[in-house]
Motif scaffolding. Structure first.
Motif, PDB file in Angstrom:
ATOM      1  N   UNK A   1       0.834  -1.200   0.000  1.00  0.00           N
ATOM      2  CA  UNK A   1       0.000   0.000   0.000  1.00  0.00           C
ATOM      3  C   UNK A   1       0.873   1.256   0.000  1.00  0.00           C
ATOM      4  N   UNK A   2       1.959   1.200   0.734  1.00  0.00           N
ATOM      5  CA  UNK A   2       2.863   2.357   0.710  1.00  0.00           C
ATOM      6  C   UNK A   2       3.483   2.534  -0.672  1.00  0.00           C
ATOM      7  N   UNK A   3       3.804   1.426  -1.306  1.00  0.00           N
ATOM      8  CA  UNK A   3       4.327   1.516  -2.672  1.00  0.00           C
ATOM      9  C   UNK A   3       3.260   2.090  -3.620  1.00  0.00           C
ATOM     10  N   UNK A   4       2.020   1.717  -3.377  1.00  0.00           N
ATOM     11  CA  UNK A   4       0.908   2.257  -4.164  1.00  0.00           C
ATOM     12  C   UNK A   4       0.811   3.770  -3.975  1.00  0.00           C
ATOM     13  N   UNK A   5       0.967   4.195  -2.733  1.00  0.00           N
ATOM     14  CA  UNK A   5       0.963   5.646  -2.473  1.00  0.00           C
ATOM     15  C   UNK A   5       2.068   6.339  -3.271  1.00  0.00           C
ATOM     16  N   UNK A   6       3.265   5.799  -3.202  1.00  0.00           N
ATOM     17  CA  UNK A   6       4.389   6.421  -3.896  1.00  0.00           C
ATOM     18  C   UNK A   6       4.143   6.451  -5.407  1.00  0.00           C
ATOM     19  N   UNK A   7       3.596   5.356  -5.923  1.00  0.00           N
ATOM     20  CA  UNK A   7       3.327   5.258  -7.354  1.00  0.00           C
ATOM     21  C   UNK A   7       2.375   6.375  -7.800  1.00  0.00           C
ATOM     22  N   UNK A   8       1.340   6.578  -7.044  1.00  0.00           N
ATOM     23  CA  UNK A   8       0.350   7.596  -7.405  1.00  0.00           C
ATOM     24  C   UNK A   8       0.919   8.998  -7.208  1.00  0.00           C
ATOM     25  N   UNK A   9       1.641   9.174  -6.126  1.00  0.00           N
ATOM     26  CA  UNK A   9       2.241  10.495  -5.888  1.00  0.00           C
ATOM     27  C   UNK A   9       3.227  10.859  -7.002  1.00  0.00           C
ATOM     28  N   UNK A  10       4.047   9.894  -7.378  1.00  0.00           N
ATOM     29  CA  UNK A  10       5.008  10.154  -8.444  1.00  0.00           C
ATOM     30  C   UNK A  10       4.310  10.584  -9.726  1.00  0.00           C
ATOM     31  N   UNK A  11       3.281   9.851 -10.071  1.00  0.00           N
ATOM     32  CA  UNK A  11       2.558  10.164 -11.303  1.00  0.00           C
ATOM     33  C   UNK A  11       1.958  11.564 -11.232  1.00  0.00           C
ATOM     34  N   UNK A  12       1.398  11.911 -10.052  1.00  0.00           N
ATOM     35  CA  UNK A  12       0.802  13.242  -9.899  1.00  0.00           C
ATOM     36  C   UNK A  12       1.863  14.324 -10.011  1.00  0.00           C
ATOM     37  N   UNK A  13       2.953  14.132  -9.303  1.00  0.00           N
ATOM     38  CA  UNK A  13       3.995  15.164  -9.284  1.00  0.00           C
ATOM     39  C   UNK A  13       4.619  15.339 -10.667  1.00  0.00           C
ATOM     40  N   UNK A  14       4.958  14.207 -11.258  1.00  0.00           N
ATOM     41  CA  UNK A  14       5.609  14.318 -12.569  1.00  0.00           C
ATOM     42  C   UNK A  14       4.660  14.851 -13.628  1.00  0.00           C
ATOM     43  N   UNK A  15       3.452  14.353 -13.580  1.00  0.00           N
ATOM     44  CA  UNK A  15       2.469  14.804 -14.558  1.00  0.00           C
ATOM     45  C   UNK A  15       2.244  16.304 -14.452  1.00  0.00           C
ATOM     46  N   UNK A  16       2.189  16.765 -13.208  1.00  0.00           N
ATOM     47  CA  UNK A  16       1.944  18.201 -13.008  1.00  0.00           C
ATOM     48  C   UNK A  16       3.163  19.013 -13.406  1.00  0.00           C
ATOM     49  N   UNK A  17       4.335  18.497 -13.050  1.00  0.00           N
ATOM     50  CA  UNK A  17       5.568  19.213 -13.383  1.00  0.00           C
ATOM     51  C   UNK A  17       5.727  19.365 -14.893  1.00  0.00           C
ATOM     52  N   UNK A  18       5.301  18.337 -15.621  1.00  0.00           N
ATOM     53  CA  UNK A  18       5.461  18.363 -17.068  1.00  0.00           C
ATOM     54  C   UNK A  18       4.206  18.816 -17.804  1.00  0.00           C
ATOM     55  N   UNK A  19       3.216  19.274 -17.047  1.00  0.00           N
ATOM     56  CA  UNK A  19       1.999  19.750 -17.720  1.00  0.00           C
ATOM     57  C   UNK A  19       1.342  18.668 -18.562  1.00  0.00           C
ATOM     58  N   UNK A  20       1.393  17.438 -18.083  1.00  0.00           N
ATOM     59  CA  UNK A  20       0.923  16.317 -18.892  1.00  0.00           C
ATOM     60  C   UNK A  20      -0.571  16.046 -18.751  1.00  0.00           C
ATOM     61  N   UNK A  21      -1.241  16.730 -17.868  1.00  0.00           N
ATOM     62  CA  UNK A  21      -2.664  16.441 -17.637  1.00  0.00           C
ATOM     63  C   UNK A  21      -3.547  17.042 -18.723  1.00  0.00           C
ATOM     64  N   UNK A  22      -4.523  16.301 -19.141  1.00  0.00           N
ATOM     65  CA  UNK A  22      -5.503  16.786 -20.109  1.00  0.00           C
ATOM     66  C   UNK A  22      -6.596  17.543 -19.362  1.00  0.00           C
TER      67      UNK A  22
END
Lengths: 426, 426, 426, 426
Positions: free
Chosen positions: A116-137
């Motif tokens: 579950x902690x790995x799941x948290x990290x996975x989702x956080x990473x995706x959110x942070x990176x996606x936001x940093x790179x403006x990848x969200x539609x």
């Protein structure tokens, strides 16, 4: 637990450096992990009743919320860590059959706490990176709105996490200590003091652009008769006076339904209390402690709060009375950030220590319309048979608090940090 | 049943000749007996659930009320007919042990129906003679107030008597007929019509000296946003459209708690309905009948009413909205006096046919204080978890109706004549 | 109630003049009516729990049995009095839906008691005339077998009628008297006396052509170790000694499951007992009476009987031990015919006063095969979780008794006339 | 899991080198730990219902048994590891209050699994050293008897551990695999074959000095009519034929009580079965698998077994019939030691794969007397309302098996490895 009171406006992390939303996100996610630091892996799966969920489930569900409402719909190419988590950690998922029921969350020994902690990290990473790179539609403002909602949602679960855990621990005869006891604070002198309010045609409900839940609006007018409010919540000392005066045995003080509940459950004191050698003790997140007469009473139901108010010759406030008095005051009290995890009575204003039962049923405000889609199920579907409480507790993150904030529970529930404040007509 | 619509202001009996209170008393007491004329002795003892009471018990309890609150305290030398009746017919009596429980009223085969009628006569004689001779140790005005309260109390039980009986009869496969069917009235055309209301700062609650229950006051100010009300209650035809559109299977229309109740009880139609050869039938006090599409739907819970309103894109009114619209209108509708005992839809205004669920929880009005003593238990002790209904039904005596009249039931209850009216924002 | 002990072998009526079966039929049918003579019409509909049925229902169901199994299949041209009675009075009828449930028999205010009596007469007439004119499409022997079965079935319901009624009356605070009290008989001196039995390879079960239920056979061999039986049932005096020795509070005396039932129901004495001014009282069909120390204890569950036996240092007998001891003894005891309706302890042999719990579960005998058809459902379908009792009670018609007769109840049931007799190894 | 089939008569450890009892002890204790090797710490706390206990609790309770009945009373100077464990791990402890209840065992996240393993080592060390040094205040023979009892007690809990775990895992949608699947064995051809038995006056019950539970004796004579037994348990294929023939919908096949249970729980197949794309699947300790037609059916209640036997035109055997047939045969079958953890049908004699429901209620044998003291509570207090099963299952240690071994469950229970074998009269 040094990070409970981390101020997201001061700290800098890779994400927070970018924005207030980023700071909120980082601080919120970190605090959830801080809250489970004292727990063993076996603690992480405890579920003591259907109303409560295991710590691990709270960790996962708050993550699922970001994944389901932001990553899946708006991040192109997002790969879920495990497709099955969509079902396991959806609190709204309703399905015939016994295998996925809310009451069975305590049986999910797998995925493990580590997974579950790995799941948290996975989702956080995706959110942070996606936001940093403006990848969200998605437009940036709308993305930040959803991130903010997710953080507030997670703060609600932080409170549930510790109160649910406390309930589960209370069934263990070893009475585990969650938080190290702190020296008992000397409470303010117990003078009888009330504030007076003129009432009239007031406005309540959330206004402005800052975050609030749907049920806090629309802002609307309400007519109030003049009233007064007690300056602090009812204390354990006052509650013991009620008990010693036969409050739990005097049916005329009770609502018909409250009396039936009290009889069925043999209530003769707040939840978690017992008497030992003539002294009242209580289980707390600091372990077993003598009941502190100067601290606010906590873990009482609406039925008990209502009976107490009648015994005292007063009444509970309406939520409009509470909000009209609170609007514009400084939010200062004993919240989750203090790390005490027990009401102390040290800051006796309107805020903190214990949620305060009001006499108002949880109903829609005039003109209330839930948002479209699944997020619209957030509050509206609970609007029957529950009562509103106000003010936040020692388990509530202070950031969550607003004068318009409404929480709600069933009149018989007691496992949250629930207390009361007296009101009276002028 | 020729006397159901006896007008106490026109008739003269020995007692009524003296005063309006006397007329009210005579007419009320006579009507209760008229209501049980179609019953056999065996019918008189039927109790189908804890919420309901046998006809015989209603006859006795309404008599006990006069005896307990007027004769015993205020008529010197009054001799009760049977001391044991004080316990048997006290609805509030709470005692450990299984012998006197509310759920056991149906086991009181003795005293017989005949004995209960003799009890009625005994108490009536004492009241009439005592009043005629000025024998009461009580001021005349206060005596008349208590007599009036007793009559209104009895009118409430008249409604319960017929609806409780209907519930019991519904379990008999012979589906007994209580009232002779009347030719089905042609209902008014079903045009979509709404009334508009400006709202603003209005006053609601009972005003003046005429009779009202404690919970109808104090009169007080309420702020209302502009709103509109449908001109007639929701009909069976509209309800069938809801059913055919999957209303009972679409969870998103339902409150969380309502859905759980619906699932647990397998609700898929109003109470008393069944489908036969493709046609909906319903049990009524006139016996089994095809569902009349033009008549108001009845025997639906709050949960169902709320789901229907959401399906229809509207909402239920608040009780303040209802009362503000009703105040000053003529009370004209299908009440008990019509002898129909079914909703007909013939008089489609605000009044009669079916009680209308509002979205308001039954709560105390600002400044509400129950009277001292046992009579003070009348309404206040029920003020949690129940919803207010307005308008009266085909089983309600018209004399009881006022624009401030509040009745209340639990959201899951259906056996009373409960329906709904739609409201909307402007 | 002068006819309870009418001896069908001595009396002559139009039907009985023809045969033993006719005499049995006449006497049985008449006795059922005699048993309801003391009842009012309102008493006739009382049902206090799902396990019990109203008196009127017993009258109708025993009639339905003759109609369904004899008249309808075998009497050409037979016209039922009312087709709907086939459903209303069928104890085995199982159907989804709430309207015909066993628990709802008390709601059948219609048909009236008068209608049910007319139904009885209608069926009796058809049986008598059909038999007199040889109109049945059935061999005479088989007809008489079925009539005999119907009479024995009705005798079972006579016992249920009075015990069910007693249960219902017990909830009425007026504690109605069913049978006039008789002078309390002086019981036999309470000496400790046992009979010894060698055991060995014995035969039990019904033999021969006389009437017996299917479950009483086949006759078969059983090996018994030597044993002894107490000469009389356990008395109220002995039971009070058990109570005063803390029998109800000493968990080590109880079966695990029995203790749980005792705790859940707060049992601290037999059913219908209460203490008043230091003296034990009990409700009986003769009204409230002081507990008679010399009379057999009655209304105790298997769990209590088993705990008592352990406390006494003995045990309950098996049904085979009881039957082996009883076979060939004279059936002499306090049965229904005495009109006492309470155990008296006056005839302290193996028979009458109270049914005696055995330690034997109700199971099929070796080679047991239920008859074909609905009559085959008589006993076999109950063969799990119930315990056998032997000997008959003060509510059992003596004619029903045989040494092979097995009755059976659940271990928690108490409302029948249930007591116990001690056994021991040699 | 290489040690499941360790043969204590062949292996040598420090303790076993001394005696057979020592070997039994070492092997038993080791096997319990082997059984939990596949589990995570979070799995160790799972409890899915009151009937089941967490793996960790089984580890602790079997240790508590040795401590409470051997170390504390007989080893001078023994120091318990933790005084509180005496309460936490006592299965018989009964106390008012919610904190120590059987249903709350799943909330004991503390002590941890590691602490419990340390507790095991502590107790084992004390036993081994005490015995090696002759330190017990007890004769050597009696000590070995108690050690042997403790090992057999632990073997019973080994079976419960895996079946309880399976029940908990079944609620996890991930359907965890406990044991690696093995290649599906080809089962013996399904020919219809029966063994014939003469019956007569036989002896059953345990004889001799070897270990057996109290309820297996005394050995005693029983008369049996001639009978035959099916050569193998009923298979899944046969069960599916029963299902396809409407067995679950044909009320005439069922005991009255069984039908009610089936209706209440919506049973339409054995526990853990579901249909997917027209094929029956089942959850097993090897994870989800297609139902193997040739393997014995498992996880069926007594009610279902009884209905199946009636449908098949046969019956269940009595326990005496089973034991008389089994006495003297070689105990060869699929037991725990195989490591399969599923019934395979590969060794179709009387033994192993599934426990076989008999038609015998669990009752005391003639002359049964439980031992004095707490150990005497082992079996006698369960002797009501439970049915005996015979033969052992794929979760039963083979060492435990004897022809006299009686296990017992309630007729509605299904979570154990419960199946059936047909019997018939000759």
């Amino acid at each position: 637990m040094t990070h409970l009171d981390a101020d997201p406006t001061n700290e800098a992390t890779e994400f927070t450096s970018q924005s207030a939303v980023g700071q909120l996100f980082d601080a919120t996610r970190e605090r959830t992990l801080t809250l489970v630091e004292p727990l063993t892996e076996e603690d992480m799966g405890l579920q003591s009743m259907e109303d409560a969920s295991p710590p691990k489930w709270h960790l996962a569900h708050t993550t699922w919320f970001f994944e389901e409402f932001i990553l899946k719909p708006y991040l192109p190419g997002y790969e879920p860590k495990d497709d099955r988590f969509a079902v396991l950690f959806n609190s709204y998922y309703v399905q015939a059959g016994p295998r996925h029921m809310r009451s069975r969350r305590g049986l999910l020994s797998r995925p493990s706490a580590g997974d579950v902690k790995a799941y948290r990290a996975h989702v956080e990473d995706a959110l942070r990176e996606g936001r940093a790179h403006g990848a969200f539609a998605l437009e940036a403002d709308r993305l930040d709105e959803l991130l903010t909602l997710g953080c507030h949602h997670e703060m609600q679960h932080q409170e549930l996490l510790v109160t649910d855990l406390m309930h589960a621990f209370s069934f263990n005869p070893l009475l585990p200590v969650y938080a190290e006891p702190r020296p008992v604070e000397v409470a303010a002198p117990q003078t009888e003091s009330w504030s007076r309010h003129d009432g009239g045609l007031v406005e309540i409900g959330h206004a402005g652009d800052s975050f609030a839940y749907d049920c806090e609006g629309p802002r609307h007018r309400v007519w109030l008769e003049p009233y007064r409010l007690r300056d602090r919540p009812v204390t354990n000392g006052e509650w013991i006076a009620f008990m010693e005066d036969g409050g739990y045995d005097n049916q005329t003080l009770w609502l018909m339904e409250g009396w039936a509940v009290r009889e069925k459950n043999d209530w003769d004191s707040p939840l978690y209390w017992w008497k030992q050698d003539g002294v009242w003790w209580t289980y707390t997140l600091q372990g077993p402690r003598q009941v502190d007469h100067a601290a606010p009473v906590v873990h009482v139901s609406y039925y008990e709060a209502d009976a107490f108010a009648r015994w005292a010759g007063h009444r509970l406030p309406t939520e409009a009375e509470w909000e009209a008095a609170a609007e514009g005051t400084q939010i200062d009290g004993n919240f989750l950030e203090s790390g005490a995890f027990v009401p102390t009575g040290r800051k006796p204003g309107l805020w903190g220590d214990v949620w305060q039962w009001t006499s108002s049923a949880f109903s829609p405000y005039p003109g209330f319309r839930p948002p479209e889609g699944a997020i619209g199920e957030y509050n509206g579907k609970f609007m029957v048979n529950q009562m509103v409480l106000r003010g936040g507790s020692c388990a509530t993150p202070k950031l969550q608090m607003r004068s318009s904030y409404r929480t709600f529970f069933y009149p018989h529930q007691r496992w949250q940090m629930l207390g009361l404040r007296l009101a009276a007509d002028l």
